[in-house]
Design an enzyme around this catalytic site. Sequence first.
Site, PDB file in Angstrom:
ATOM      1  N   GLU A  40       2.936   0.791 -21.761  1.00  0.00           N
ATOM      2  CA  GLU A  40       3.695  -0.255 -22.467  1.00  0.00           C
ATOM      3  C   GLU A  40       3.062  -0.457 -23.837  1.00  0.00           C
ATOM      4  O   GLU A  40       1.921  -0.887 -23.955  1.00  0.00           O
ATOM      5  CB  GLU A  40       3.663  -1.556 -21.653  1.00  0.00           C
ATOM      6  CG  GLU A  40       4.378  -2.710 -22.361  1.00  0.00           C
ATOM      7  CD  GLU A  40       4.214  -4.036 -21.629  1.00  0.00           C
ATOM      8  OE1 GLU A  40       4.014  -4.041 -20.392  1.00  0.00           O
ATOM      9  OE2 GLU A  40       4.276  -5.076 -22.312  1.00  0.00           O
ATOM     10  N   ARG A  44       3.744  -5.392 -31.664  1.00  0.00           N
ATOM     11  CA  ARG A  44       2.977  -6.453 -32.325  1.00  0.00           C
ATOM     12  C   ARG A  44       2.328  -5.988 -33.608  1.00  0.00           C
ATOM     13  O   ARG A  44       1.648  -6.767 -34.271  1.00  0.00           O
ATOM     14  CB  ARG A  44       1.873  -6.960 -31.392  1.00  0.00           C
ATOM     15  CG  ARG A  44       2.422  -7.683 -30.191  1.00  0.00           C
ATOM     16  CD  ARG A  44       1.324  -8.255 -29.339  1.00  0.00           C
ATOM     17  NE  ARG A  44       1.860  -8.500 -28.014  1.00  0.00           N
ATOM     18  CZ  ARG A  44       1.146  -8.861 -26.977  1.00  0.00           C
ATOM     19  NH1 ARG A  44      -0.158  -9.023 -27.094  1.00  0.00           N
ATOM     20  NH2 ARG A  44       1.711  -9.066 -25.824  1.00  0.00           N
ATOM     21  N   THR A  67       6.525  -6.739 -25.614  1.00  0.00           N
ATOM     22  CA  THR A  67       6.705  -7.772 -26.644  1.00  0.00           C
ATOM     23  C   THR A  67       8.058  -7.614 -27.343  1.00  0.00           C
ATOM     24  O   THR A  67       8.185  -7.803 -28.548  1.00  0.00           O
ATOM     25  CB  THR A  67       5.550  -7.777 -27.675  1.00  0.00           C
ATOM     26  OG1 THR A  67       4.304  -7.512 -27.011  1.00  0.00           O
ATOM     27  CG2 THR A  67       5.408  -9.143 -28.333  1.00  0.00           C
ATOM     28  N   LYS A 127       8.418  -9.422 -14.827  1.00  0.00           N
ATOM     29  CA  LYS A 127       7.032  -9.555 -15.223  1.00  0.00           C
ATOM     30  C   LYS A 127       6.674 -11.028 -14.969  1.00  0.00           C
ATOM     31  O   LYS A 127       7.464 -11.911 -15.311  1.00  0.00           O
ATOM     32  CB  LYS A 127       6.931  -9.215 -16.714  1.00  0.00           C
ATOM     33  CG  LYS A 127       5.628  -9.547 -17.393  1.00  0.00           C
ATOM     34  CD  LYS A 127       5.629  -8.985 -18.820  1.00  0.00           C
ATOM     35  CE  LYS A 127       4.370  -9.387 -19.558  1.00  0.00           C
ATOM     36  NZ  LYS A 127       4.164  -8.622 -20.796  1.00  0.00           N
TER      37      LYS A 127
END
Length: 207
Positions: A40, A44, A67, A127
């Site tokens: 993953e 960011r 994200t 998640k």
Amino acid sequence: MTVDELMAIQPVIPVITVERVEDAAPLAHALVSAGLRVLEVTLRTEQALACMKVMSKTSGAIVGAGTVLTSNDVMLAREAGAQFIVTPGLSASAVAASREANLPILPGIATATELMAGLDLGLDRFKFFPAEQAGGRAMIDAFKGPFGRVKFCPTGGISLDLARDYLTRSNVGCVGGGWVAPTKLIDAKMWEEIARLAKEAAGLKRG
Ligand code: 3PG
């Protein structure tokens, strides 16, 4: 690929934040060769999409975007080669965009109400984020009663030892974590140390 297939591949999904494109290939290689294929990559950093493009070309790697905050992020991630989507919270528009892009999505939830909003969208894999801050293993156990058929990927504040304990729960499919490839090791280009941490994580048992 379904979310269940994705969650079944390995016990730990490393959550990776990469600043420099030059680090993308050696990092992906270290993780994949140590047994962690599902990666993953968080959106960011400025170079996140460029890094994802490079990592998704690593043989054996299954690279997804983390994200992801908006439906536009889903589109950008798909163009960069993402094969799955992870969001920190529940966004109906990101879920819709992922479905449109035919990409499995693991949306973040931290409360029963958020989880039920996800069920309304037809989801039952989430998640659990931020796991340690939002109640940890006690919360996972409490979710089991009313939401028996739901499975989680707890992420946030998890270490190798905590991961081992989360993975004993029947409603935990896998866990996510940044401890496998911490920023300071990436910055220092310590690929062998990252591979060692990845091997440890890949060896964790479920159930
Ligand atoms: C995430 O976005 O999933 C988290 O930043 C990962 O959390 P951790 O670094 O505390 O494992």
